[in-house]
Each structure stands twice: as structure tokens, then as C-alpha cells.
Design a protein around this motif. Structure first.
Motif, PDB file in Angstrom:
ATOM      1  N   LYS A   1       0.915  -1.359   0.175  1.00 44.22           N
ATOM      2  CA  LYS A   1      -0.061  -0.063   0.008  1.00 44.22           C
ATOM      3  C   LYS A   1       0.903   1.144   0.038  1.00 44.22           C
ATOM      4  O   LYS A   1       0.572   2.211  -0.680  1.00 44.22           O
ATOM      5  CB  LYS A   1      -0.603  -0.032   1.253  1.00 44.22           C
ATOM      6  CG  LYS A   1      -2.043   1.240   1.405  1.00 44.22           C
ATOM      7  CD  LYS A   1      -2.925   0.973   0.469  1.00 44.22           C
ATOM      8  CE  LYS A   1      -3.667   2.294   0.561  1.00 44.22           C
ATOM      9  NZ  LYS A   1      -4.912   2.165  -0.750  1.00 44.22           N
TER      10      LYS A   1
ATOM     11  N   SER B   1       1.422  -2.837   4.456  1.00 49.42           N
ATOM     12  CA  SER B   1       0.278  -3.415   3.643  1.00 49.42           C
ATOM     13  C   SER B   1      -0.790  -2.677   3.875  1.00 49.42           C
ATOM     14  O   SER B   1      -1.098  -2.036   4.837  1.00 49.42           O
ATOM     15  CB  SER B   1       0.219  -4.789   4.013  1.00 49.42           C
ATOM     16  OG  SER B   1       1.393  -5.641   3.934  1.00 49.42           O
ATOM     17  N   ALA B   2      -1.752  -2.808   2.863  1.00 49.66           N
ATOM     18  CA  ALA B   2      -3.223  -2.247   2.924  1.00 49.66           C
ATOM     19  C   ALA B   2      -3.913  -2.714   4.268  1.00 49.66           C
ATOM     20  O   ALA B   2      -3.917  -4.188   4.450  1.00 49.66           O
ATOM     21  CB  ALA B   2      -3.975  -2.759   1.637  1.00 49.66           C
TER      22      ALA B   2
ATOM     23  N   ASP C   1      -0.252   3.145  -3.370  1.00 45.04           N
ATOM     24  CA  ASP C   1      -0.762   2.151  -4.363  1.00 45.04           C
ATOM     25  C   ASP C   1      -0.012   2.154  -5.636  1.00 45.04           C
ATOM     26  O   ASP C   1      -0.272   2.219  -6.748  1.00 45.04           O
ATOM     27  CB  ASP C   1      -2.121   3.070  -4.671  1.00 45.04           C
ATOM     28  CG  ASP C   1      -2.990   2.767  -3.529  1.00 45.04           C
ATOM     29  OD1 ASP C   1      -3.030   1.845  -2.874  1.00 45.04           O
ATOM     30  OD2 ASP C   1      -3.901   3.606  -2.897  1.00 45.04           O
TER      31      ASP C   1
ATOM     32  N   ASP D   1      -8.082   6.237   2.652  1.00 42.88           N
ATOM     33  CA  ASP D   1      -7.709   4.887   2.820  1.00 42.88           C
ATOM     34  C   ASP D   1      -6.681   4.975   3.874  1.00 42.88           C
ATOM     35  O   ASP D   1      -6.463   3.764   4.721  1.00 42.88           O
ATOM     36  CB  ASP D   1      -6.850   4.511   1.430  1.00 42.88           C
ATOM     37  CG  ASP D   1      -7.740   4.059   0.407  1.00 42.88           C
ATOM     38  OD1 ASP D   1      -8.919   3.930   0.599  1.00 42.88           O
ATOM     39  OD2 ASP D   1      -7.504   3.876  -0.737  1.00 42.88           O
TER      40      ASP D   1
ATOM     41  N   THR E   1      -5.341   1.842   6.585  1.00 40.03           N
ATOM     42  CA  THR E   1      -4.177   1.648   6.744  1.00 40.03           C
ATOM     43  C   THR E   1      -3.708   2.843   7.805  1.00 40.03           C
ATOM     44  O   THR E   1      -4.130   3.861   7.472  1.00 40.03           O
ATOM     45  CB  THR E   1      -3.338   1.748   5.648  1.00 40.03           C
ATOM     46  OG1 THR E   1      -4.146   0.799   4.614  1.00 40.03           O
ATOM     47  CG2 THR E   1      -1.834   1.541   5.811  1.00 40.03           C
TER      48      THR E   1
END
Ligand code: ADP
Ligand code: MG
Length: 272
Positions: free
Chosen positions: A7, A37-38, A73, A160, A193
Motif C-alpha cells: 500500500k 500493507s493495505a 498504491d 484509505d 491503513t
């Protein structure tokens, strides 16, 4: 994991600041490599002045690295964006707006119509347990409540990634612990996240799935410690468990050397 699937990915990230009247720049960060990571909750700890806020500012797009790259991303971070919400130590609320108005403020640039904004803001105030305080102004709220409003404001536009720079440092111990539980609950519910900065070892162990320990300046990633303490906010007094003590000691030992080194650097800088 590599930069393509992470991520967030820091690769060889460095940041220097010019020093007025000095020929050499100050190196705040050097060779930072870290993949996140996400949906992960990563805590970054390090001695005061080691570059933690600098790291978060870079990820927030508030400044640019002068070495390496930061991918979000898979694409380079290029300025601030609504995909990242930031919560600072100081609440940064608008004093003339109510709690609700402050949360709505974060939505005004998003194109959500006025009526929808109020409903959304109410929903997020509820999420942080402040539904009854929607009409209060910041001066009518405690420090913990103000920080809840700041968290609600950052979550309301549904980023996010949540970036948090010592958000609970100014709060008393009890308020801090209850906000830590609240944050874990919100994280589990929303799947965000989270990159959380602290200089508190207990806070790092309590919150993080992984804890990245930075060296004293220039900040580098000294070690990343995986923390296996599932659902601490539901268990009874996790902080008193032997596992918690073991993690606390491990991180304490990593930090201890760095704090000693940071003091030596300070003395050197002062010509002592
Ligand atoms: N805008 C800036 N200009 C010059 N020096 C800075 C600037 N921001 C941070 N620094 C320096 O970079 C180092 C790291 O700062 P910071 O990231 O705030 O550390 P931390 O958050 O870990 O306490 C410090 O020595 C600080 O004085
Ligand atoms: Mg800082």
C-alpha cells in the motif's frame, strides 16, 4: 512484499534541510526502506528529533524527499491528497465552528452536498463517541474530545490511509488509553491503513501490528518488530501481561542505545 504490492512503500528515502549560516545541510532521514500493507497498523518510534514528523510529512505530501521514492498504491506521492488523512498532536480545530462544523469542514472540498455533509459528520462524531457534543465549540471540549473531533474530521472523507503524528501525546494517561482502545476499534471496523508516530514504547506495543524503530538522527529504520497481541482492547489488562513486557523490553533496548547516541550528538553540536 515489494513496492509493487505494498500500500505504501518507502525506498531509499532521504531528506535534508538547509541550515542557515552552515555549509552542510542537516540530514534528517537517510536510506529509509519500509513497506506497509493495505489495512496494516504500523507504529513508528524513535528518539526526539530523529525525523519521525519529517517522515510523516513526506508521506502526507507536505514536503518532498531529496533521495529515494515513496509510493502509494504503486504511484509516487505527489502532494497532499484526500486518500490520506492526517491527525497532528495539536488538534488544529477551527475555534469558531462546532464539533459538527469542524467535521463537516473536512467534507466541504469533497463535493458532498450540504445536507449529506451534516449527516456524514454526525455519523463520524458518533463513531468517536461524541454524538451528544455535536453543538459544542472546541473551548467547551476536553483535550481528549478535541482529538476525537480531529480523528472524526480525518475519517469523514474516508481516506484509505490515516497518518497520525503523536496524536495522544498531549493527553493525560487515562484519556490516552481510552483513545488508544477507540482507535483500535475504529481501525478494525474501517480497515484503514494506519501509520502512527509516537515516542511512547507502551503506546507502540499496544497499538502496532508492527513497530518500526528509527535510529537517532539521521533517522534510519533500525529494526521492525512484529507484535503478536491480538485484540488487546478486548482482553483484560494486556499491558500487565508477560508478552507485553517482553515486547516493551525489546523496543526499549533498541531505543535505549539511540537515545544515548542522540544525547552525545546534541552535546557535540553544542561544542561540549
Ligand atoms: N523545516 C525544517 N527546517 C529545518 N530543519 C528541520 C525542519 N523540520 C525538521 N527539521 C529538523 O530535522 C530533524 C528531525 O525533525 P523531526 O522530523 O521533527 O523529528 P521528530 O518528529 O522525530 O522529533 C530535527 O533535527 C529538526 O530540527
Ligand atoms: Mg515530531
Amino acid at each position: 512484499m515489494n513496492g509493487m504490492t505494498a500500500k505504501i512503500s518507502f525506498a531509499g528515502v532521504g531528506k535534508t534541510f538547509p541550515v542557515r549560516g552552515a555549509a552542510t545541510a542537516l540530514t534528517a532521514l537517510e536510506g529509509i526502506d519500509l513497506d506497509i500493507s493495505a489495512g496494516e497498523f504500523v507504529v513508528i518510534v524513535g528518539p526526539s528529533g530523529c525525523g519521525k514528523s519529517t517522515l510523516l510529512d513526506l508521506l502526507g505530501g507536505l514536503s518532498e524527499p531529496d533521495a529515494g521514492r515513496i509510493l502509494l498504491d504503486g504511484a509516487p506521492v505527489d502532494g497532499p491528497g484526500r486518500d490520506r488523512g492526517i491527525v497532528f498532536q495539536q488538534y488544529a480545530l477551527l475555534p469558531w465552528r462546532t464539533a459538527l462544523g469542524n467535521v463537516e469542514f473536512g467534507l466541504e472540498a469533497t463535493g458532498v452536498p450540504r445536507a449529506g455533509r451534516a449527516a456524514r459528520a454526525e455519523e463520524y462524531l458518533e463513531l468517536v463517541g461524541l454524538a451528544e457534543f455535536a453543538d459544542r465549540h472546541p473551548h467547551e471540549l476536553s483535550g481528549g474530545m478535541k482529538q476525537r473531533v480531529a480523528i472524526a474530521r480525518s475519517l469523514a472523507y474516508d481516506p484509505d490511509v490515516l497518518l497520525m503524528d503523536e496524536p495522544f501525546a498531549a493527553l493525560d494517561a487515562q484519556t490516552r488509553e481510552s483513545l488508544q482502545d477507540e482507535l483500535l476499534r475504529i481501525w478494525r471496523r474501517t480497515g484503514k491503513t494506519i501509520v502512527f508516530i509516537t515516542h511512547g514504547i507502551d503506546e507502540a506495543v499496544y497499538l502496532g501490528q508492527r513497530v518500526a524503530v528509527l535510529t537517532s538522527r539521521p533517522g534510519r529504520v533500525k529494526s521492525v518488530v512484529g507484535i503478536d497481541l491480538p485484540h488487546r482492547e478486548e482482553a483484560d489488562d494486556v499491558r500487565s501481561s508477560p508478552e507485553f513486557a517482553r515486547y516493551r523490553h525489546e523496543i526499549w533496548a533498541l531505543l535505549h542505545d539511540e537515545v544515548t547516541r542522540a544525547h552525545e550528538l546534541e552535546k557535540e553540536a553544542l561544542g561540549a
